[in-house]
Design an enzyme around this catalytic site. Sequence first.
Site, PDB file in Angstrom:
ATOM      1  CG  ASN A  76       2.281  12.050  -6.879  1.00  0.00           C
ATOM      2  OD1 ASN A  76       3.086  12.892  -7.241  1.00  0.00           O
ATOM      3  ND2 ASN A  76       1.645  11.250  -7.743  1.00  0.00           N
ATOM      4  CG  HIS A 120      -1.965   1.051   1.245  1.00  0.00           C
ATOM      5  ND1 HIS A 120      -3.266   0.823   1.637  1.00  0.00           N
ATOM      6  CD2 HIS A 120      -1.918   2.364   0.926  1.00  0.00           C
ATOM      7  CE1 HIS A 120      -3.969   1.948   1.563  1.00  0.00           C
ATOM      8  NE2 HIS A 120      -3.157   2.906   1.140  1.00  0.00           N
ATOM      9  CG  HIS A 146      -1.171  15.703  -6.924  1.00  0.00           C
ATOM     10  ND1 HIS A 146      -2.477  15.422  -6.586  1.00  0.00           N
ATOM     11  CD2 HIS A 146      -0.521  14.516  -6.843  1.00  0.00           C
ATOM     12  CE1 HIS A 146      -2.599  14.134  -6.331  1.00  0.00           C
ATOM     13  NE2 HIS A 146      -1.430  13.566  -6.472  1.00  0.00           N
ATOM     14  CG  ASP A 173      -1.505   5.399   3.325  1.00  0.00           C
ATOM     15  OD1 ASP A 173      -1.806   5.140   2.154  1.00  0.00           O
ATOM     16  OD2 ASP A 173      -2.246   6.033   4.105  1.00  0.00           O
ATOM     17  CD  GLU A 193      -8.707   6.310   4.147  1.00  0.00           C
ATOM     18  OE1 GLU A 193      -9.334   6.401   3.085  1.00  0.00           O
ATOM     19  OE2 GLU A 193      -7.675   6.946   4.380  1.00  0.00           O
ATOM     20  CG  HIS A 237      -7.932   3.633   0.305  1.00  0.00           C
ATOM     21  ND1 HIS A 237      -7.241   3.165  -0.776  1.00  0.00           N
ATOM     22  CD2 HIS A 237      -7.028   4.336   1.045  1.00  0.00           C
ATOM     23  CE1 HIS A 237      -5.983   3.556  -0.707  1.00  0.00           C
ATOM     24  NE2 HIS A 237      -5.824   4.273   0.393  1.00  0.00           N
ATOM     25  CB  SER A 240       0.329   6.563  -9.081  1.00  0.00           C
ATOM     26  OG  SER A 240       0.414   7.975  -9.025  1.00  0.00           O
ATOM     27  CB  THR A 241      -4.588   9.209  -9.061  1.00  0.00           C
ATOM     28  OG1 THR A 241      -4.562   8.819  -7.687  1.00  0.00           O
ATOM     29  CG2 THR A 241      -6.011   9.358  -9.544  1.00  0.00           C
TER      30      THR A 241
END
Length: 349
Positions: free
Chosen positions: A18, A14, A64, A283, A201, A198, A96-97
């Site tokens: 970034n 996990h 970002h 994370d 949380e 996810h 990653s997105t």
Amino acid sequence: MMQFHQALPKVELHAHLNTCISSTTIEKLMLQKPHLNIQHNMTMIRKGQTRTLEECFDMFKIIHQLTDSVEHIFMVTKDVIKEFAADGVKYLELRSTPRDGNTTGMSKKSYVEAILEAIKQCRQENMDIDVRFLLSIDRRGGPTVAMETVKLAEEFFTSSDGLVVGLDLSGDPEVGHAKSFIDPLNAARNIGLKLAVHMAEVQNKNEEWELFLGLPPDRIGHGTFLHPEAGGSDQLVNIIKKHQIPIELCLTSNVKGQTVSSYNCHHFQYWYNHGHPCVLCTDGKGVFASNLSQEYQIAESAFNLSKAQLWDLSFRSINYIFAPESVKSHLRSQWNDLKPGLFNEVLHK
Ligand code: IMP
Ligand code: ZN
């Protein structure tokens, strides 16, 4: 001599690209973009500090701004992989997105290509780490972007020679609803992609959790509030146990992000005591100023684990990777080769 936790071979499952960028790499990026006037305390939560989850998401946006071109994405991916390898991580699943760079010409596709190219270069340089990739869906994008990400993932799943193994659903848990993502996640599953989701949380979203568990996901990220002692329910726990869904547990991230009040209160204890599949993860080793060795060290002291138990925790994590059985067998023999040296020669601190 290397300390036990660093010498322990480890699996990291996990890790958001970034938020894994180290302060050293952030420094390089800041020098290239002085006009942004970004300071280290805007991208990293140091020891003893905490932030709200909302503040964490603001930090992610700042990072970002520093990584808005394919050159940056390539560079940070290589640095992150090198750092995990130096920390004794032998198998890494990065996620990653995919993102467009408004002014740099970066497209979501070239974003993923840059990451895969960096992974391949690390392989060519014989780095002692096997790296795979998961495309992330950010909840903020809703169902349309989610489906586009699944399509993109499909392209790379068939062309990346096994590097792309799955899909992650992440992003601000207060934004959007699970029902928007069930169809895209099912579509991904039908293609053959593994699913890391996810979940829980934040509190009081039982209806969402039931929907997600209906998939069911192949791994759960965090899962902080699923068990009855944290406001979840026996019913949720029973579904998770029935499917033996591994949970990715990120101690420092949860404590610094204030979703868990202290290491001793972390839900790792609940799931570990129930003999449930648990994987320690970072994370975001950059934002949360940690590394995987440190997470093992923290688990050792917070939950009173022996060195043998740490070893078992790491060894069992191999079972939960998304790469195929042949990779698992290879990793198990790597672990077994390293074991005698680790227990006989390494200084046990
Ligand atoms: P990236 O996908 O490589 O850009 O990594 C940062 C992104 O990961 C954030 O913008 C979030 O969408 C996601 N992310 C990172 N940490 C968390 C978390 O703790 N919870 C939910 N999403 C997260
Ligand atoms: Zn995460």
